[in-house]
Motif scaffolding. Structure first.
Motif, PDB file in Angstrom:
ATOM      1  N   ARG A   2      24.383  41.164  40.511  1.00  0.00           N
ATOM      2  CA  ARG A   2      24.647  39.665  40.519  1.00  0.00           C
ATOM      3  C   ARG A   2      24.762  38.995  41.762  1.00  0.00           C
ATOM      4  NH1 ARG A   2      27.133  35.606  37.480  1.00  0.00           N
ATOM      5  NH2 ARG A   2      28.542  34.482  38.825  1.00  0.00           N
ATOM      6  N   HIS A   3      25.433  40.079  42.693  1.00  0.00           N
ATOM      7  CA  HIS A   3      25.577  39.425  43.964  1.00  0.00           C
ATOM      8  C   HIS A   3      24.203  39.251  44.878  1.00  0.00           C
ATOM      9  CE1 HIS A   3      27.190  40.268  48.238  1.00  0.00           C
ATOM     10  NE2 HIS A   3      27.455  39.143  47.980  1.00  0.00           N
ATOM     11  N   LEU A  40      39.882  38.038  46.751  1.00  0.00           N
ATOM     12  CA  LEU A  40      39.335  37.767  45.282  1.00  0.00           C
ATOM     13  C   LEU A  40      37.715  37.778  45.346  1.00  0.00           C
ATOM     14  CD1 LEU A  40      41.300  34.502  44.667  1.00  0.00           C
ATOM     15  CD2 LEU A  40      41.470  36.668  43.507  1.00  0.00           C
ATOM     16  N   ALA A  41      37.391  38.464  46.665  1.00  0.00           N
ATOM     17  CA  ALA A  41      35.954  38.286  46.894  1.00  0.00           C
ATOM     18  C   ALA A  41      35.348  39.253  45.869  1.00  0.00           C
ATOM     19  CB  ALA A  41      35.366  38.861  48.138  1.00  0.00           C
ATOM     20  N   PRO A  42      35.726  40.327  45.449  1.00  0.00           N
ATOM     21  CA  PRO A  42      35.173  41.246  44.413  1.00  0.00           C
ATOM     22  C   PRO A  42      35.015  40.601  43.134  1.00  0.00           C
ATOM     23  CG  PRO A  42      36.687  42.423  45.607  1.00  0.00           C
ATOM     24  CD  PRO A  42      36.913  40.964  45.975  1.00  0.00           C
ATOM     25  N   LYS A  43      35.746  39.634  42.756  1.00  0.00           N
ATOM     26  CA  LYS A  43      35.820  38.960  41.350  1.00  0.00           C
ATOM     27  C   LYS A  43      34.717  37.990  41.363  1.00  0.00           C
ATOM     28  CE  LYS A  43      40.426  39.698  39.613  1.00  0.00           C
ATOM     29  NZ  LYS A  43      41.710  38.974  38.918  1.00  0.00           N
ATOM     30  N   TRP A  44      34.344  37.292  42.618  1.00  0.00           N
ATOM     31  CA  TRP A  44      33.401  36.260  42.701  1.00  0.00           C
ATOM     32  C   TRP A  44      32.004  37.132  42.597  1.00  0.00           C
ATOM     33  CZ3 TRP A  44      29.844  35.771  46.768  1.00  0.00           C
ATOM     34  CH2 TRP A  44      28.694  34.954  46.763  1.00  0.00           C
ATOM     35  N   LYS A  45      31.816  38.301  43.110  1.00  0.00           N
ATOM     36  CA  LYS A  45      30.800  39.119  43.127  1.00  0.00           C
ATOM     37  C   LYS A  45      30.486  39.520  41.886  1.00  0.00           C
ATOM     38  CE  LYS A  45      31.179  40.866  47.829  1.00  0.00           C
ATOM     39  NZ  LYS A  45      31.244  42.035  48.775  1.00  0.00           N
ATOM     40  N   SER A  46      31.563  39.948  40.927  1.00  0.00           N
ATOM     41  CA  SER A  46      31.167  40.419  39.612  1.00  0.00           C
ATOM     42  C   SER A  46      31.049  39.212  38.712  1.00  0.00           C
ATOM     43  CB  SER A  46      32.358  41.262  39.178  1.00  0.00           C
ATOM     44  OG  SER A  46      33.756  40.580  39.248  1.00  0.00           O
ATOM     45  N   GLY A  47      31.364  37.824  38.961  1.00  0.00           N
ATOM     46  CA  GLY A  47      31.396  36.955  38.147  1.00  0.00           C
ATOM     47  C   GLY A  47      32.737  36.780  37.186  1.00  0.00           C
ATOM     48  N   LEU A  71      27.209  26.094  43.958  1.00  0.00           N
ATOM     49  CA  LEU A  71      27.073  26.920  44.998  1.00  0.00           C
ATOM     50  C   LEU A  71      27.778  28.255  44.733  1.00  0.00           C
ATOM     51  CD1 LEU A  71      28.063  24.324  47.868  1.00  0.00           C
ATOM     52  CD2 LEU A  71      25.771  25.500  47.613  1.00  0.00           C
ATOM     53  N   LEU A  72      28.924  28.346  43.912  1.00  0.00           N
ATOM     54  CA  LEU A  72      29.500  29.490  43.577  1.00  0.00           C
ATOM     55  C   LEU A  72      28.701  30.054  42.383  1.00  0.00           C
ATOM     56  CD1 LEU A  72      33.251  28.633  43.816  1.00  0.00           C
ATOM     57  CD2 LEU A  72      31.571  30.023  45.307  1.00  0.00           C
ATOM     58  N   GLY A  73      27.624  29.729  41.772  1.00  0.00           N
ATOM     59  CA  GLY A  73      26.939  30.167  40.693  1.00  0.00           C
ATOM     60  C   GLY A  73      27.720  30.082  39.291  1.00  0.00           C
ATOM     61  N   VAL A  74      28.592  28.945  39.091  1.00  0.00           N
ATOM     62  CA  VAL A  74      29.256  28.669  38.082  1.00  0.00           C
ATOM     63  C   VAL A  74      28.158  28.227  36.830  1.00  0.00           C
ATOM     64  CG1 VAL A  74      31.133  27.519  36.666  1.00  0.00           C
ATOM     65  CG2 VAL A  74      31.444  28.451  39.077  1.00  0.00           C
ATOM     66  N   GLN A  75      28.510  28.965  35.651  1.00  0.00           N
ATOM     67  CA  GLN A  75      27.328  28.414  34.795  1.00  0.00           C
ATOM     68  C   GLN A  75      28.166  28.059  33.459  1.00  0.00           C
ATOM     69  OE1 GLN A  75      24.301  31.258  33.971  1.00  0.00           O
ATOM     70  NE2 GLN A  75      25.198  32.684  35.625  1.00  0.00           N
ATOM     71  N   GLN A  76      29.375  27.688  33.600  1.00  0.00           N
ATOM     72  CA  GLN A  76      30.307  26.933  32.601  1.00  0.00           C
ATOM     73  C   GLN A  76      30.865  25.620  33.050  1.00  0.00           C
ATOM     74  OE1 GLN A  76      31.751  29.335  29.233  1.00  0.00           O
ATOM     75  NE2 GLN A  76      31.716  30.894  30.721  1.00  0.00           N
ATOM     76  N   GLU A  77      30.961  24.541  32.118  1.00  0.00           N
ATOM     77  CA  GLU A  77      31.596  23.170  32.659  1.00  0.00           C
ATOM     78  C   GLU A  77      33.026  23.147  32.654  1.00  0.00           C
ATOM     79  OE1 GLU A  77      30.091  21.133  34.511  1.00  0.00           O
ATOM     80  OE2 GLU A  77      28.231  21.517  34.303  1.00  0.00           O
ATOM     81  N   THR A 216      28.351  36.041  30.990  1.00  0.00           N
ATOM     82  CA  THR A 216      29.396  36.259  32.169  1.00  0.00           C
ATOM     83  C   THR A 216      29.466  35.322  33.087  1.00  0.00           C
ATOM     84  OG1 THR A 216      29.502  38.573  31.355  1.00  0.00           O
ATOM     85  CG2 THR A 216      30.589  37.906  33.412  1.00  0.00           C
ATOM     86  N   SER A 217      30.458  34.500  33.410  1.00  0.00           N
ATOM     87  CA  SER A 217      30.247  33.541  34.547  1.00  0.00           C
ATOM     88  C   SER A 217      31.812  33.251  35.065  1.00  0.00           C
ATOM     89  CB  SER A 217      29.607  32.348  34.008  1.00  0.00           C
ATOM     90  OG  SER A 217      29.745  31.354  34.996  1.00  0.00           O
TER      91      SER A 217
END
Length: 396
Positions: A2-3, A40-47, A71-77, A216-217
């Motif tokens: 995912r990263h 919090l970086a690991p949580k961003w990498k894992s979505g 930019l963060l790859g968020v897929q839900q609104e 997963t997002s």
């Protein structure tokens, strides 16, 4: 995996038109006191990162937070609201049409007897036949999961979203509840109606709806109220903490300060106390939440000088929390003149253009990437930011 996907995705984002001579302080573009944010970086990498972003019109308009999410790859609104029922502008994702008797309010109004959540708005009815139909603005999109945020008490009517949906899960904290519904058939709209399971159920308050997904997002809730000050949220959002306890955000971003800066009756001590108390109250409900405060952008609303802008910035910078000084990154006090000259502000000189907000969002996410140690993603995004900016440094 995912990263790597997100890194490729940042690389493939389109560049925007060049904004000449905008004064940007790149050396200032960092998050201060960022040790908790860095974790919090690991949580961003894992979505799995959960973000709650609260603010004023700069957030409600959506250009700033939408670009951050992209930019963060968020897929839900996230949470949406039928703003038109509260006499505001409808949301970005769903359009709404109501029938029956509904009343709306917001944290801008002293509303005795109302419960108002994180959306900063609420609509309520005692009409058991009242309905709201929500339709996706993207005519090609479909969904089969929704969440409805409501009041929760013995007198509250029950949400009903139609026979194609079945109740999957319900959560509650204090006076707030959410109801998760699933459908086997993808749809583009649903109608919220009301049911009674007891004779004393005679009212219903809606705090928002969400279109959910199995993907997963990152969960990024961006909720703003045009004209709001932080003290409005603190004093009138009386079920905010209940909702925060349910959301359990990893990162809570607060983007207020613009309206405070123009308020002739603004009080420094009251403001500081409200901020500190809010942090303590949130920690009591969600101990793992990390705070990140952003300073207000430099503005000149209707060509007025914001009387307390520098004082607001100073208070926010002194809080015992992570801090992003957007004001300084823009170039500091008075820097909006260059942004106005280069077409980054609307005529009111209070709100930015879509491109102006997108540039600010890129700078903010770039600072996040630095805190998360994402050197490759930072370099890519820095190159994109450089396409916008020519003059670098705080104006002397």
């Amino acid at each position: 995996m995912r990263h790597l996907f997100l890194l490729f995705w940042v690389l493939s984002l389109p560049l925007f038109a060049k904004v000449d001579s905008t004064q940007v302080c790149h050396s200032c573009n960092v998050i201060r006191r960022d040790s908790d944010v860095a974790e919090l970086a690991p949580k961003w990498k894992s979505g799995t990162l959960k973000v709650l972003h609260l603010g004023d019109s700069h957030v409600q308009i959506g250009h700033f937070s939408s670009e951050i999410k992209r930019l963060l790859g968020v897929q839900q609104e996230g949470i949406q609201f039928p703003y038109s029922l509260a006499k505001s502008v409808d949301g970005r994702v769903l359009k709404s049409k109501a029938s029956g008797r509904w009343e709306g309010t917001s944290i801008l109004k002293p509303s005795a007897g109302w419960n108002i959540g994180l959306a900063g708005y609420a609509v309520s009815t005692r009409d058991s036949t009242a309905q709201i139909t929500f339709t996706l603005k993207d005519s090609l999109a479909r969904f089969n999961q929704i969440r409805v945020w409501t009041n929760s008490d013995s007198c509250a009517m029950i949400p009903d979203v139609g026979p194609e949906f079945t109740l999957d899960k319900r959560g509650q904290s204090g006076n707030v509840a959410y109801w998760d519904f699933k459908s086997y058939t993808p749809v583009s709209q649903f109608t919220l109606a009301l049911q009674k399971s007891a004779s004393n159920q005679d009212e219903f308050t809606l705090h928002g709806v969400e279109v959910l997904s199995n993907v997963t997002s990152i969960d990024y809730q961006d909720l703003g109220v045009a004209g709001a000050q932080f003290t409005h949220l603190k004093s009138r959002g009386n079920v905010d903490l209940d909702q925060i306890e349910l959301l359990k955000p990893d990162l809570l971003i607060c983007s207020f300060g613009t309206n405070e800066a123009y308020n002739a009756n603004w009080n420094l001590a009251t403001y500081r106390q409200a901020l500190v108390e809010f942090m303590q109250e949130v920690k009591s409900k969600s101990p793992g939440t990390v705070f990140l405060f952003t300073s207000p952008p430099d503005t000149r609303s209707q060509k007025r000088i914001p009387k307390f802008q520098q004082e607001v910035v100073q208070i926010l910078s002194d809080l015992p929390a992570a801090y992003y000084d957007l004001n300084q990154v823009m170039g500091g006090f008075g820097s909006s003149a260059e942004w106005v000259k280069n077409g980054c502000f609307l005529k009111d000189q209070l709100h930015l253009t879509k491109e102006g907000y997108q540039l600010q969002a890129k700078l903010f996410v770039l600072a996040l990437f630095k805190s998360w140690g994402e050197s490759a993603a930072s370099e890519i995004l820095q190159n994109q930011v450089n396409q916008h900016t020519v003059s670098i440094g705080i104006p002397k």
